[in-house]
Motif scaffolding. Structure first.
Motif, PDB file in Angstrom:
ATOM      1  N   TYR A 181       0.777  -0.877  -0.357  1.00 18.14           N
ATOM      2  CA  TYR A 181      -0.028  -0.027  -0.184  1.00 18.14           C
ATOM      3  C   TYR A 181       0.740   1.353   0.009  1.00 18.14           C
ATOM      4  CZ  TYR A 181      -3.070   3.094   1.378  1.00 18.14           C
ATOM      5  OH  TYR A 181      -3.967   5.079   2.131  1.00 18.14           O
ATOM      6  N   ASP A 182       1.455   1.087   0.557  1.00 18.73           N
ATOM      7  CA  ASP A 182       2.886   2.359   0.634  1.00 18.73           C
ATOM      8  C   ASP A 182       3.332   2.597  -0.529  1.00 18.73           C
ATOM      9  OD1 ASP A 182       2.470   3.103   3.515  1.00 18.73           O
ATOM     10  OD2 ASP A 182       3.804   2.026   4.457  1.00 18.73           O
ATOM     11  N   ARG A 183       4.431   1.643  -1.036  1.00 20.51           N
ATOM     12  CA  ARG A 183       5.235   1.445  -2.088  1.00 20.51           C
ATOM     13  C   ARG A 183       4.214   2.410  -3.185  1.00 20.51           C
ATOM     14  NH1 ARG A 183       4.359  -1.218  -6.684  1.00 20.51           N
ATOM     15  NH2 ARG A 183       2.745  -2.849  -5.461  1.00 20.51           N
ATOM     16  N   GLN A 184       2.880   1.956  -3.411  1.00 19.86           N
ATOM     17  CA  GLN A 184       1.521   2.820  -4.568  1.00 19.86           C
ATOM     18  C   GLN A 184       1.247   4.033  -4.127  1.00 19.86           C
ATOM     19  OE1 GLN A 184      -1.504   0.295  -5.966  1.00 19.86           O
ATOM     20  NE2 GLN A 184      -0.378  -1.526  -5.149  1.00 19.86           N
ATOM     21  N   ARG A 185       1.177   3.793  -2.620  1.00 20.95           N
ATOM     22  CA  ARG A 185       1.240   5.448  -2.419  1.00 20.95           C
ATOM     23  C   ARG A 185       2.055   6.583  -2.207  1.00 20.95           C
ATOM     24  NH1 ARG A 185      -3.069   8.575  -1.543  1.00 20.95           N
ATOM     25  NH2 ARG A 185      -2.546   9.470   0.776  1.00 20.95           N
ATOM     26  N   LYS A 186       3.322   6.458  -3.030  1.00 18.42           N
ATOM     27  CA  LYS A 186       3.875   6.926  -2.970  1.00 18.42           C
ATOM     28  C   LYS A 186       4.458   7.743  -4.163  1.00 18.42           C
ATOM     29  CE  LYS A 186       6.877   5.331   0.702  1.00 18.42           C
ATOM     30  NZ  LYS A 186       8.380   4.850   2.178  1.00 18.42           N
ATOM     31  N   ALA A 187       4.453   6.041  -4.742  1.00 18.65           N
ATOM     32  CA  ALA A 187       4.260   6.239  -6.578  1.00 18.65           C
ATOM     33  C   ALA A 187       3.430   7.260  -6.735  1.00 18.65           C
ATOM     34  CB  ALA A 187       4.158   4.802  -7.188  1.00 18.65           C
ATOM     35  N   GLY A 188       1.809   8.002  -6.044  1.00 15.77           N
ATOM     36  CA  GLY A 188       1.252   9.119  -6.231  1.00 15.77           C
ATOM     37  C   GLY A 188       0.112   8.205  -6.667  1.00 15.77           C
ATOM     38  N   GLU A 189      -0.142   6.886  -6.405  1.00 16.24           N
ATOM     39  CA  GLU A 189      -1.323   6.698  -7.776  1.00 16.24           C
ATOM     40  C   GLU A 189      -2.524   5.901  -6.011  1.00 16.24           C
ATOM     41  OE1 GLU A 189       0.706   2.863  -8.210  1.00 16.24           O
ATOM     42  OE2 GLU A 189       1.770   3.201 -10.018  1.00 16.24           O
ATOM     43  N   ASP A 190      -3.836   6.036  -6.814  1.00 19.34           N
ATOM     44  CA  ASP A 190      -5.003   5.262  -5.876  1.00 19.34           C
ATOM     45  C   ASP A 190      -4.620   3.488  -5.261  1.00 19.34           C
ATOM     46  OD1 ASP A 190      -7.301   4.828  -3.939  1.00 19.34           O
ATOM     47  OD2 ASP A 190      -8.130   5.326  -5.736  1.00 19.34           O
ATOM     48  N   PRO A 191      -4.491   3.122  -4.154  1.00 19.94           N
ATOM     49  CA  PRO A 191      -3.686   1.771  -4.433  1.00 19.94           C
ATOM     50  C   PRO A 191      -5.097   1.137  -4.689  1.00 19.94           C
ATOM     51  CG  PRO A 191      -3.151   2.693  -2.797  1.00 19.94           C
ATOM     52  CD  PRO A 191      -3.637   3.958  -3.180  1.00 19.94           C
ATOM     53  N   VAL A 192      -4.252  -0.227  -6.333  1.00 24.21           N
ATOM     54  CA  VAL A 192      -5.179  -1.509  -6.396  1.00 24.21           C
ATOM     55  C   VAL A 192      -4.773  -2.422  -5.930  1.00 24.21           C
ATOM     56  CG1 VAL A 192      -6.432  -2.378  -7.965  1.00 24.21           C
ATOM     57  CG2 VAL A 192      -6.227   0.671  -7.709  1.00 24.21           C
ATOM     58  N   PHE A 193      -5.162  -3.025  -5.191  1.00 24.53           N
ATOM     59  CA  PHE A 193      -4.524  -4.470  -5.242  1.00 24.53           C
ATOM     60  C   PHE A 193      -4.131  -5.826  -5.926  1.00 24.53           C
ATOM     61  CE2 PHE A 193      -3.569  -8.761  -2.768  1.00 24.53           C
ATOM     62  CZ  PHE A 193      -2.603  -8.498  -2.533  1.00 24.53           C
ATOM     63  N   ASP A 194      -2.741  -6.314  -6.854  1.00 27.83           N
ATOM     64  CA  ASP A 194      -2.622  -7.234  -7.064  1.00 27.83           C
ATOM     65  C   ASP A 194      -1.556  -8.150  -6.678  1.00 27.83           C
ATOM     66  OD1 ASP A 194      -1.826  -8.848  -9.173  1.00 27.83           O
ATOM     67  OD2 ASP A 194      -0.454  -7.980 -10.385  1.00 27.83           O
ATOM     68  N   PRO A 195      -2.954  -9.090  -6.260  1.00 28.76           N
ATOM     69  CA  PRO A 195      -1.791 -10.679  -5.539  1.00 28.76           C
ATOM     70  C   PRO A 195      -0.729 -10.991  -5.923  1.00 28.76           C
ATOM     71  CG  PRO A 195      -4.510 -11.280  -5.952  1.00 28.76           C
ATOM     72  CD  PRO A 195      -4.373  -9.842  -6.530  1.00 28.76           C
ATOM     73  N   ALA A 196      -0.678 -11.116  -7.471  1.00 25.43           N
ATOM     74  CA  ALA A 196       0.673 -11.453  -7.895  1.00 25.43           C
ATOM     75  C   ALA A 196       1.770 -10.604  -7.492  1.00 25.43           C
ATOM     76  CB  ALA A 196       0.604 -11.511  -9.291  1.00 25.43           C
ATOM     77  N   VAL A 197       2.114  -9.494  -6.992  1.00 25.16           N
ATOM     78  CA  VAL A 197       3.356  -8.645  -6.961  1.00 25.16           C
ATOM     79  C   VAL A 197       3.352  -9.510  -5.736  1.00 25.16           C
ATOM     80  CG1 VAL A 197       3.791  -6.516  -5.660  1.00 25.16           C
ATOM     81  CG2 VAL A 197       2.222  -6.709  -7.625  1.00 25.16           C
ATOM     82  N   LEU A 198       2.941  -9.793  -5.051  1.00 29.47           N
ATOM     83  CA  LEU A 198       3.609 -10.250  -3.882  1.00 29.47           C
ATOM     84  C   LEU A 198       3.409 -12.042  -3.121  1.00 29.47           C
ATOM     85  CD1 LEU A 198       1.633  -8.147  -1.128  1.00 29.47           C
ATOM     86  CD2 LEU A 198       3.796  -7.481  -1.623  1.00 29.47           C
ATOM     87  N   GLY A 199       3.117 -12.726  -4.868  1.00 28.69           N
ATOM     88  CA  GLY A 199       3.225 -13.884  -4.775  1.00 28.69           C
ATOM     89  C   GLY A 199       1.789 -15.246  -3.847  1.00 28.69           C
ATOM     90  N   ILE A 200       0.746 -14.363  -4.136  1.00 25.77           N
ATOM     91  CA  ILE A 200      -0.394 -14.776  -3.418  1.00 25.77           C
ATOM     92  C   ILE A 200      -1.435 -15.405  -4.945  1.00 25.77           C
ATOM     93  CG2 ILE A 200      -2.448 -14.247  -1.868  1.00 25.77           C
ATOM     94  CD1 ILE A 200      -1.140 -11.866  -1.028  1.00 25.77           C
ATOM     95  N   GLU A 201      -1.224 -17.134  -3.998  1.00 24.97           N
ATOM     96  CA  GLU A 201      -2.559 -17.660  -5.479  1.00 24.97           C
ATOM     97  C   GLU A 201      -3.749 -18.294  -4.963  1.00 24.97           C
ATOM     98  OE1 GLU A 201       0.613 -20.960  -6.441  1.00 24.97           O
ATOM     99  OE2 GLU A 201       1.616 -19.519  -7.718  1.00 24.97           O
ATOM    100  N   ASN A 202      -4.062 -17.531  -3.956  1.00 26.86           N
ATOM    101  CA  ASN A 202      -5.339 -18.142  -3.451  1.00 26.86           C
ATOM    102  C   ASN A 202      -5.684 -16.668  -2.789  1.00 26.86           C
ATOM    103  OD1 ASN A 202      -3.341 -17.812  -0.863  1.00 26.86           O
ATOM    104  ND2 ASN A 202      -4.487 -19.518  -0.027  1.00 26.86           N
ATOM    105  N   ALA A 203      -5.771 -16.367  -3.948  1.00 24.67           N
ATOM    106  CA  ALA A 203      -7.183 -14.844  -3.276  1.00 24.67           C
ATOM    107  C   ALA A 203      -7.672 -14.461  -4.820  1.00 24.67           C
ATOM    108  CB  ALA A 203      -6.110 -13.820  -3.399  1.00 24.67           C
ATOM    109  N   PRO A 204      -8.536 -16.001  -4.817  1.00 26.72           N
ATOM    110  CA  PRO A 204      -9.709 -15.723  -6.243  1.00 26.72           C
ATOM    111  C   PRO A 204      -9.919 -14.077  -6.265  1.00 26.72           C
ATOM    112  CG  PRO A 204     -10.434 -17.134  -5.087  1.00 26.72           C
ATOM    113  CD  PRO A 204      -9.252 -16.533  -4.119  1.00 26.72           C
TER     114      PRO A 204
END
Length: 517
Positions: free
Chosen positions: A451-474
């Protein structure tokens, strides 16, 4: 029975629980970069973002539903009990618990959002879900233990103290018969709760917001009128918090224990209860709802509980007993039982004839919204325990009726017995959730950093589970895929909520779990 419950609570709510919860709060504060201070602006802003959908409710409605569970009799009767058993210093330890507990609320609510499911067309989640999917199949027993303990607490033990406090307050104000008050509450509860999650969210949103604001205003007025007592009152709070005040020497342990204990019951920090409401919210990143729930700890304790405590202390409307919980140390109200009466007398001493009815109405509304939240929590955990939708529907109906019956029974019991049962129920599922939070702390921290990474980039955070290697969040995988297609986070959330099939008859099993099989 009362003796047994008291002995179990003395073990369950002993020093280890207090220390562990505070240490978890310190750990999350450090590893997350003090989000309870650094992200206050985001906490407030998130309350007004996110809309409703067919599967979920708005961030504010979810916040209000969780706040409805948090703002209850503990904010009025519970504060009085804390002062009675721990002295004025207990209020200081309630503040510390809220400040250190906010990151814990962020963690558990973010995890609930991450591992939420669509069940029967509605979003469901919470500790039972994130224990299994975050830790793996070999921890299924812990998930089942949490779900079962929560159903037990929210349908049997918790409702009793809510109804009991209402009857105590209404008897003081108008002399109403406790049995009929309990029956009336049960009937009204059934009318509202059988309307479904969206009706619960709407009712909680309206009632909590209006009543909390009115109660805080009255409290501020009482303290303002008693302004000359304020410096001495704060001096008493801080000195007795560390047993430096001669009258409260030897009560350091009681001040800490009862301050933390009542703050946990009031805020539900570390219990996982608020996380279940968080999972129902329609947000674009799990941490967004985590921040909203973290802010609810401030409203609950730093505002509502503090207002109650200041009114009681500024007007000397309290009694205190020693660590043995029997020997009187301070007696300003001879013969008055600890509970709503302390607050009613405090207000009445400044605003004659206003205290008893004002507190009676506040206790009723706070208790009622807590009961609505209890119903939602019970349903969420029954949805986990019973995958078959037909059987699940029958179980949920029975749970609602059992909850209503518990109100009627609790309305006629003693205050001490009702509080003991409430503490027993909360303690059972809190210990389970504490273990889960320790084991899943790394994932919670990763979510905040994303969340902090996207906020620092000036973005409204939208979660992508693949970025954290999460496979069980359909659900999150579908939301992010739709977001990439449309570029509109709100449209993506609405599309998935409205069109995605149920993601769980049983929880999603990760590749790692399949390899274990």
């Amino acid at each position: 029975m009362e003796t047994f419950v008291s002995k179990v609570n003395s073990i369950m709510w002993s020093l280890p629980m207090v220390v562990i919860l505070l240490l978890i709060g310190v750990y999350f504060t450090i590893r997350m970069g003090a989000p309870q201070l650094r992200l206050i602006r985001d906490m407030v802003g998130q309350l007004f973002h996110g809309g409703t959908s067919s599967a979920g409710i708005s961030s504010f409605q979810s916040f209000s539903m969780a706040l409805g569970g948090r703002i209850g009799v503990a904010n009025i009767a519970g504060v009085a009990v804390a002062i009675h058993l721990g002295g004025p210093g207990a209020l200081f330890w309630m503040w510390i618990t809220a400040i250190l507990g906010a990151p814990v609320a962020i963690a558990e609510s973010s995890l609930a959002q991450l591992y939420k499911h669509k069940v029967g067309g509605e979003y469901r989640g919470g500790p039972a879900y994130y224990i299994l999917e975050g830790l793996g199949r070999h921890w299924r027993w812990l998930a089942v233990a949490y779900a079962a303990a929560t159903v037990f607490a929210t349908t049997l033990t918790g409702p009793q103290i809510q109804a009991n406090a209402v009857t105590a307050a209404t008897t003081e104000a108008w002399g109403l018969d406790p049995l009929w008050v309990g029956i009336g509450m049960a009937v009204l509860f059934c009318v509202v709760v059988f309307g479904g999650m969206h009706r619960v969210g709407r009712v909680a949103g309206y009632v909590v917001t209006v009543m909390a604001a009115a109660y805080i205003l009255v409290g501020v007025l009482v303290v303002a009128i008693m302004w000359q007592q304020v410096p001495a009152m704060f001096g008493l709070i801080f000195s007795s918090a560390f047993a430096a005040e001669s009258a409260y020497a030897g009560m350091l342990g009681a001040a800490i224990s009862w301050g933390v204990r009542r703050a946990i019951y009031s805020t539900e920090i570390g219990t996982g209860s608020g996380a279940q409401a968080s999972a129902a919210a329609n947000v674009s990143h799990p941490v967004k709802q985590g921040l909203a729930q973290g802010f609810s700890a401030y409203i609950d304790t730093l505002f509502v509980c503090t207002v109650t405590g200041l009114m009681i202390l500024a007007t000397n409307s309290f009694n205190v007993v020693g660590p043995d919980e029997k020997t009187p140390i301070v007696t300003h109200l001879p013969g008055v039982e600890e509970g709503p009466a302390f607050t009613q007398i405090a207000i009445d001493s400044v605003l004659p004839h206003f205290g008893p009815p004002m507190v009676a109405v506040a206790v009723f509304l706070f208790a009622f919204t807590t009961l609505l939240s209890f119903a939602f929590y019970a349903e969420t955990n029954l949805a986990y325990l019973i995958p078959n939708l037909t059987v699940q529907g029958v179980a949920i109906t029975l749970a609602r009726l059992l909850l209503a019956c518990s109100m009627v029974f609790g309305a006629t019991q003693t205050s001490a017995f009702s509080w003991g049962l409430a503490d027993l129920g909360v303690g059972l599922y809190t210990w389970v959730n504490i273990l889960a939070l320790v084991l899943l702390s790394g994932m919670a921290i990763k979510l905040v950093k994303d969340y902090d990474r996207q906020r620092k980039a000036g973005e409204d955070p939208v979660f992508d589970p693949a970025v954290l290697g999460i496979e069980n969040a359909p659900l999150w995988s579908q939301i992010h895929a739709e977001y990439r297609r449309t570029g509109d986070a709100d449209a993506a959330m609405d599309h998935v909520a409205d069109h995605a099939p149920d993601t769980r008859e049983m929880p999603v099993i990760t590749p790692e779990m399949r390899r274990q099989d």
